[in-house]
Write a protein that holds these residues in place. Structure first.
Motif, PDB file in Angstrom:
ATOM      1  N   CYS A 174       5.616   1.523   1.743  1.00  0.00           N
ATOM      2  CA  CYS A 174       5.048   1.498   0.394  1.00  0.00           C
ATOM      3  C   CYS A 174       6.113   1.820  -0.659  1.00  0.00           C
ATOM      4  O   CYS A 174       6.166   1.192  -1.718  1.00  0.00           O
ATOM      5  CB  CYS A 174       3.899   2.487   0.294  1.00  0.00           C
ATOM      6  SG  CYS A 174       2.936   2.352  -1.222  1.00  0.00           S
ATOM      7  N   ARG A 217      -1.120  -7.667   3.085  1.00  0.00           N
ATOM      8  CA  ARG A 217      -1.708  -6.355   3.365  1.00  0.00           C
ATOM      9  C   ARG A 217      -2.169  -6.255   4.816  1.00  0.00           C
ATOM     10  O   ARG A 217      -1.979  -5.232   5.473  1.00  0.00           O
ATOM     11  CB  ARG A 217      -2.876  -6.131   2.412  1.00  0.00           C
ATOM     12  CG  ARG A 217      -3.583  -4.786   2.561  1.00  0.00           C
ATOM     13  CD  ARG A 217      -4.634  -4.632   1.462  1.00  0.00           C
ATOM     14  NE  ARG A 217      -5.304  -3.354   1.562  1.00  0.00           N
ATOM     15  CZ  ARG A 217      -6.400  -3.134   2.285  1.00  0.00           C
ATOM     16  NH1 ARG A 217      -6.926  -4.136   2.991  1.00  0.00           N
ATOM     17  NH2 ARG A 217      -6.967  -1.942   2.306  1.00  0.00           N
ATOM     18  N   ILE A 258      -3.569   0.897   1.268  1.00  0.00           N
ATOM     19  CA  ILE A 258      -3.903   1.104   2.680  1.00  0.00           C
ATOM     20  C   ILE A 258      -4.218   2.577   2.933  1.00  0.00           C
ATOM     21  O   ILE A 258      -3.437   3.460   2.591  1.00  0.00           O
ATOM     22  CB  ILE A 258      -2.754   0.625   3.586  1.00  0.00           C
ATOM     23  CG1 ILE A 258      -2.580  -0.895   3.436  1.00  0.00           C
ATOM     24  CG2 ILE A 258      -3.025   0.986   5.041  1.00  0.00           C
ATOM     25  CD1 ILE A 258      -1.424  -1.470   4.214  1.00  0.00           C
ATOM     26  N   PRO A 279       1.588  -4.789  -1.440  1.00  0.00           N
ATOM     27  CA  PRO A 279       0.500  -4.960  -0.472  1.00  0.00           C
ATOM     28  C   PRO A 279       0.192  -3.715   0.352  1.00  0.00           C
ATOM     29  O   PRO A 279      -0.838  -3.656   1.022  1.00  0.00           O
ATOM     30  CB  PRO A 279       1.008  -6.102   0.421  1.00  0.00           C
ATOM     31  CG  PRO A 279       2.494  -6.053   0.304  1.00  0.00           C
ATOM     32  CD  PRO A 279       2.763  -5.616  -1.092  1.00  0.00           C
TER      33      PRO A 279
END
Length: 381
Positions: A144, A116, A164, A160
């Protein structure tokens, strides 16, 4: 007879998928990920044990393959699969975003090792390099989507990039490039662009509200002079290799008919006169607004011409805030509402999929007309 019955009973007792070979051994066939495998043994029990053992070996081999696959390798596979479900211009956008912003930094990373914090750093680095927040956020969005499918393919356990946060945008694009022109700005711009080769494109966009890509793809066969309608049934787009072509409109509601108003008819007559002999040859299939080279237009050409016109106005001491060609569509919608048009009809003309979309984009115009509309209502007291 007795022997045949006994043999039939033995065969019936064999598990599904198991058969007896001529050499007396039992055979079991099964498929994993499109590949066929076989195991052989003298008894059903030992056959089952061999199948379990082989399946474990296959699983281990697959795990090793998945553990070593890089983001670049998976992206190539991902794009191949997307070809069957995604529009070509979207594929081109994915490829450009990936090649320009992701591949160099993360492409060689193994999917199983991608963290991440690496993705957050990518987002932060792009912002530090002067990329717009919207671009930084879209890079993460594309990444993503890729990693979501990697989870579905059981290559990684979790995505990961999933949690975000998007970078906050302090200024919306609609405040500058995507805006409606004031009546005065509209008059000044159109007067200055009168001698431009693309004046008719500007004028047609202003009087129809059509998207630029839809205008580029229009052919003379799409104009129904008998019923006074313009058929919008295609748009200029790009294939996955970046070659310009035509495709279906943005959505199903994009397939529509726009009224052919007197002013739109006048613009088309101007365009016919400009094209001369080109219009006469196979005109139904001929695009209405080609480039100076006779090819299908591109957004960058029109936006470049808009900049040139604004620059000439600046030289005359007349400053208009920069805008792109999308402003013509916004300007049409704004003038339409200001002059009493309804949101429901505007939705149909613009080809929006829902009236809420039209309201979200153009509701800011309504306060300007509230007072006028209220003054029309007569209430006795």
């Amino acid at each position: 007879m007795q022997a045949r019955k006994k043999r039939g009973v033995n065969m019936a007792r064999l598990p599904q998928g198991v058969r007896k070979r001529k050499d007396g051994l039992l055979e079991k066939r099964f498929t994993v990920s499109g590949h066929r495998y076989s195991v052989y043994a003298p008894t059903v029990k030992s056959l089952s044990e061999k199948e379990i053992e082989l399946r474990e070996q296959i699983k281990l081999t697959q795990y090793k393959t998945n553990a070593n696959i890089t983001l670049d390798q998976y992206f190539t596979e991902w794009m191949e699969r997307k070809k069957t479900t995604t529009k070509s211009n979207s594929l081109l956008t994915y490829r450009r975003i990936y090649n320009n912003h992701i591949s160099e930094r993360l492409g060689k990373c193994k999917l199983s090792k991608l963290e991440r914090r690496q993705i957050i750093k990518l987002q932060s680095d792009l912002l530090d390099q002067g990329k717009a927040p919207s671009t930084c956020n879209y890079v993460v969005t594309v990444l993503c989507a890729i990693l979501n499918d990697a989870v579905k393919d059981e290559i990684i356990l979790r995505n990961p990039a999933q949690s975000i946060k998007a970078i906050k945008q302090t200024e919306k694009a609609t405040d500058t490039t995507h805006r409606a022109l004031t009546i005065e700005e509209q008059k000044l711009f159109m007067a200055e662009s009168k001698e431009s080769y693309y004046y008719t494109v500007f004028a047609f966009a202003l009087c129809t509200g059509a998207r630029l890509g839809e205008i580029f793809a229009l052919t003379w066969g799409d104009i129904d002079y008998k019923n006074d309608v313009i058929s919008i049934n295609k748009t200029a787009t790009f294939d996955a290799d970046g070659k310009q072509t035509t495709g279906t409109p943005k959505s199903e509601s994009g397939n529509r008919q726009i009224p052919l108003t007197p002013i739109a008819r006048q613009v088309l007559e101007m365009q016919k006169e400009k094209m001369g002999n080109i219009y006469q040859i196979n005109h139904n299939e001929c695009v209405i607004f080609p480039s100076v080279f006779g090819k299908m237009l591109r957004n960058c050409v029109i936006n470049g011409e808009i900049k040139s016109v604004l620059k000439r106005l600046d030289a005359k001491g007349i400053h208009i805030e920069p805008f792109t060609a999308h402003a013509f569509r916004d300007t049409f919608a704004t003038r339409y509402i200001e002059q009493g048009g309804t949101m429901q009809t505007l939705k149909t003309i613009l080809g929006h999929s829902s009236i809420s979309m039209t309201m979200d984009v153009y509701a800011h115009v309504l306060p300007n007309t509230k007072a006028e509309e209220m003054n029309k209502i007569q209430i006795a007291i």
